[in-house]
Each structure stands twice: as structure tokens, then as C-alpha cells.
Design an enzyme around this catalytic site. Structure first.
Site, PDB file in Angstrom:
ATOM      1  N   ASP A   1      27.560  61.316  32.952  1.00  0.00           N
ATOM      2  CA  ASP A   1      27.073  61.238  34.872  1.00  0.00           C
ATOM      3  C   ASP A   1      25.472  61.641  34.861  1.00  0.00           C
ATOM      4  O   ASP A   1      24.864  62.112  34.102  1.00  0.00           O
ATOM      5  CB  ASP A   1      27.541  61.530  36.320  1.00  0.00           C
ATOM      6  CG  ASP A   1      29.460  61.340  36.157  1.00  0.00           C
ATOM      7  OD1 ASP A   1      29.284  59.702  36.469  1.00  0.00           O
ATOM      8  OD2 ASP A   1      29.598  61.685  36.813  1.00  0.00           O
TER       9      ASP A   1
ATOM     10  N   TYR B   1      34.221  70.445  28.416  1.00  0.00           N
ATOM     11  CA  TYR B   1      33.020  70.434  29.386  1.00  0.00           C
ATOM     12  C   TYR B   1      32.969  72.337  29.630  1.00  0.00           C
ATOM     13  O   TYR B   1      33.947  72.823  30.308  1.00  0.00           O
ATOM     14  CB  TYR B   1      33.106  69.945  30.892  1.00  0.00           C
ATOM     15  CG  TYR B   1      33.544  68.197  30.439  1.00  0.00           C
ATOM     16  CD1 TYR B   1      32.059  67.192  30.445  1.00  0.00           C
ATOM     17  CD2 TYR B   1      34.622  67.637  30.137  1.00  0.00           C
ATOM     18  CE1 TYR B   1      32.263  66.461  30.088  1.00  0.00           C
ATOM     19  CE2 TYR B   1      34.401  66.544  29.695  1.00  0.00           C
ATOM     20  CZ  TYR B   1      32.916  65.277  29.576  1.00  0.00           C
ATOM     21  OH  TYR B   1      33.305  64.354  30.184  1.00  0.00           O
TER      22      TYR B   1
ATOM     23  N   ASP C   1      29.516  66.025  43.502  1.00  0.00           N
ATOM     24  CA  ASP C   1      28.571  66.388  43.069  1.00  0.00           C
ATOM     25  C   ASP C   1      27.995  66.854  43.568  1.00  0.00           C
ATOM     26  O   ASP C   1      27.925  66.198  45.081  1.00  0.00           O
ATOM     27  CB  ASP C   1      28.461  66.025  41.913  1.00  0.00           C
ATOM     28  CG  ASP C   1      28.058  64.675  41.999  1.00  0.00           C
ATOM     29  OD1 ASP C   1      27.640  64.596  42.795  1.00  0.00           O
ATOM     30  OD2 ASP C   1      27.847  63.793  41.077  1.00  0.00           O
TER      31      ASP C   1
ATOM     32  N   ARG D   1      34.653  65.792  38.297  1.00  0.00           N
ATOM     33  CA  ARG D   1      34.054  65.689  39.929  1.00  0.00           C
ATOM     34  C   ARG D   1      35.210  65.611  40.463  1.00  0.00           C
ATOM     35  O   ARG D   1      35.713  66.099  41.835  1.00  0.00           O
ATOM     36  CB  ARG D   1      33.609  64.297  39.865  1.00  0.00           C
ATOM     37  CG  ARG D   1      31.871  64.754  39.452  1.00  0.00           C
ATOM     38  CD  ARG D   1      31.098  63.652  40.474  1.00  0.00           C
ATOM     39  NE  ARG D   1      31.223  62.414  39.119  1.00  0.00           N
ATOM     40  CZ  ARG D   1      30.973  61.193  39.972  1.00  0.00           C
ATOM     41  NH1 ARG D   1      30.709  60.988  41.463  1.00  0.00           N
ATOM     42  NH2 ARG D   1      31.690  59.925  38.974  1.00  0.00           N
TER      43      ARG D   1
END
Length: 275
Positions: free
Chosen positions: A53, A81, A95, A187
Site C-alpha cells: 500500500d 510485517y 488506515d 489493515r
């Protein structure tokens, strides 16, 4: 590339095929990076192995030449992550791309409840991708539907959270490390984590640190990439350098709200001098 060998010292053969590790900058789309690398290194055939993203940073893998055949294989690897969830607030995009649309109390949440929530989302789970995503709905990208203000139903799918570690708690922020399978939306994990706790949450920071055995510590920066620019082909007429243009986010990235918050217009800045 050996630990003592710099990118400038290594001999790349982009046409034969290379697997390039890039550290994607904040607000760049994955396509921004592909286009920049293609133009800078004059590569004919190139693609990326897994989208990041615009508001995420970290490891983006690019394959060139014959190595583009490895893209599907690399995409199938597990991902790691690190990042931050913010409790007590939700956003339509899950987000910072869109403004907060609801606020809920969070101060009563205990560390034990946070750990229980992390355990609840460890293992195989059903997850619904965000409407602000590249998922296709009747041939159209979901983010295009969302940016028009329309709604649409996105089917859930099974993903696996292999590891979900809370690395720091400083309410309303919760820092985490996640290892997951292909297709996981962090997300959406933020949204579901907040719903489970009853206080809402959204993602405020995300870094992809690993894809399979490839690690962000071994990735090139965009500045390092510039140093690999090949010399102009012999015999090609030299042209005066063109003035550098500031990179603008792709319109489809939907970063207008984020950019407005991080780079407010002078007339909206209370510290700006009066004209």
C-alpha cells in the site's frame, strides 16, 4: 551479493534476469517504484512480486528479464510485517488514507485483553479485504468504487496468521509483529482487532520486513538505485539535463486526505505569517 560487496560493485544483468530488493518509500505506490526502476536502469521487462500500500514502507521485490517467471513463486512466500494499531478510532480505509469516522473509549482495555485478542487472530481466520483496496468488483477496482462514495460487498477469504506478537503497548497505540500467508490485509486485521476489543482500531504504520527468506535489511534504497544508473549508450547524442520534477502520488492512490494532514496549505497553518 556478499555482505562486503556494495550494489555499485556488483555486476547486474537485468536483461538476463535479476531479483531486486527495494525499500519502498512512504506514499509511493508499488507501480511508482516499478516505473522508476524501469526508467532509471533502462530495463525492458520488469514486474513486482507483491503490492505494498502507498502508506506502507519496506520490502518490495522486483524481478527483471527471465526472473519475472519467479514472481508467482515469490508472491506465495509468507510475509512478515511490523507496525502500529491505534485503538479508539476507526477510518473507512482502516488506515490513515481517510479521516476518522468514529471514536470509542479504549482506556479500559487491559494488556491481558490485548494479548487475548492477538491469540484470537492467530491461525486460520476469515478476513474481508478493505473496500479501499485493489480487489476487483465486477471488473472494477474496489478503491474506485470507494472513492466515488459507493458501497459494495467484498467476499471474505481464509488467510493464516502464523505469528501475532504484540511488541509494545502505549495506549492508544499497540505495536505488533505479524507473520502471515499471501493475501493477508494488515489493515483488515487492524479493523478486526479493534472490533474484537469493542473499541475500534485502525492502522497507523506498516513496514514489510520479510518475504520468505528475503529481508528488508538487504534491500536497496531509491537513492542507492540512482547510483546504478547505466551510462548513456555510446554514440547517443547528449542532451541537456531536464529540471527534476517533484514526484506526485498517483491519483488512484487516494492520498489527498493524508497529504493534506502532513503538508497543510500555508493558509491553514496557524503558525503561518499573515499576508
Amino acid at each position: 551479493m556478499s555482505s562486503e560487496e556494495t550494489p555499485q560493485q556488483r555486476r547486474f544483468d537485468f536483461e538476463a534476469g535479476e531479483v531486486l530488493l527495494l525499500d519502498k518509500p512512504l506514499t509511493w505506490t508499488s507501480f511508482d517504484v516499478v516505473r522508476k526502476v524501469k526508467n532509471t536502469l533502462r530495463i525492458k521487462k520488469i514486474g513486482h512480486a507483491g503490492t505494498l500500500d502507498p502508506l506502507a514502507t519496506g520490502l518490495l521485490i522486483l524481478c527483471t528479464g527471465k526472473k519475472t517467471k519467479q514472481i508467482d513463486l515469490i508472491q506465495a512466500h509468507e510475509k512478515e510485517y511490523t507496525g502500529t494499531f491505534r485503538l479508539g478510532q476507526t477510518t473507512p480505509s482502516f488506515d490513515l488514507e481517510t479521516p476518522v469516522d468514529a471514536e470509542l473509549p479504549y482506556a479500559h482495555i487491559t494488556p491481558e485483553q490485548l494479548q487475548e485478542a492477538a491469540r484470537a487472530f492467530t491461525g486460520p481466520i476469515q478476513q474481508t479485504p478493505p473496500l479501499y483496496s485493489a480487489v476487483k468488483i465486477n471488473g472494477e477496482r474496489a478503491y474506485e468504487v470507494a472513492r466515488r462514495g459507493d458501497t459494495a460487498e467484498i467476499k471474505s477469504k481464509e488467510v493464516t496468521i502464523k505469528e501475532f506478537e504484540l511488541t509494545g503497548i502505549a495506549l492508544p497505540d499497540v505495536h505488533f509483529r505479524v507473520v502471515c500467508t499471501k493475501g493477508t490485509y494488515i489493515r483488515s486485521l487492524a479493523r478486526d482487532f479493534g472490533q474484537h476489543l469493542g473499541c475500534g482500531a485502525h492502522l497507523t504504520k506498516l513496514v514489510r520486513t520479510r518475504i520468505g527468506e528475503y529481508r528488508v535489511e538487504d534491500a536497496l534504497t531509491m537513492e542507492t538505485l540512482e547510483a546504478l544508473r547505466p551510462p548513456r549508450p555510446e554514440g547517443e547524442a547528449s542532451r541537456p539535463p531536464r529540471p527534476a520534477k517533484a514526484r506526485r502520488p498517483e491519483p488512484r492512490a487516494g492520498l489527498e486526505y493524508y497529504q493534506a494532514q502532513t503538508n497543510p496549505a500555508p493558509d491553514s497553518d496557524p503558525a503561518a505569517p499573515a499576508s
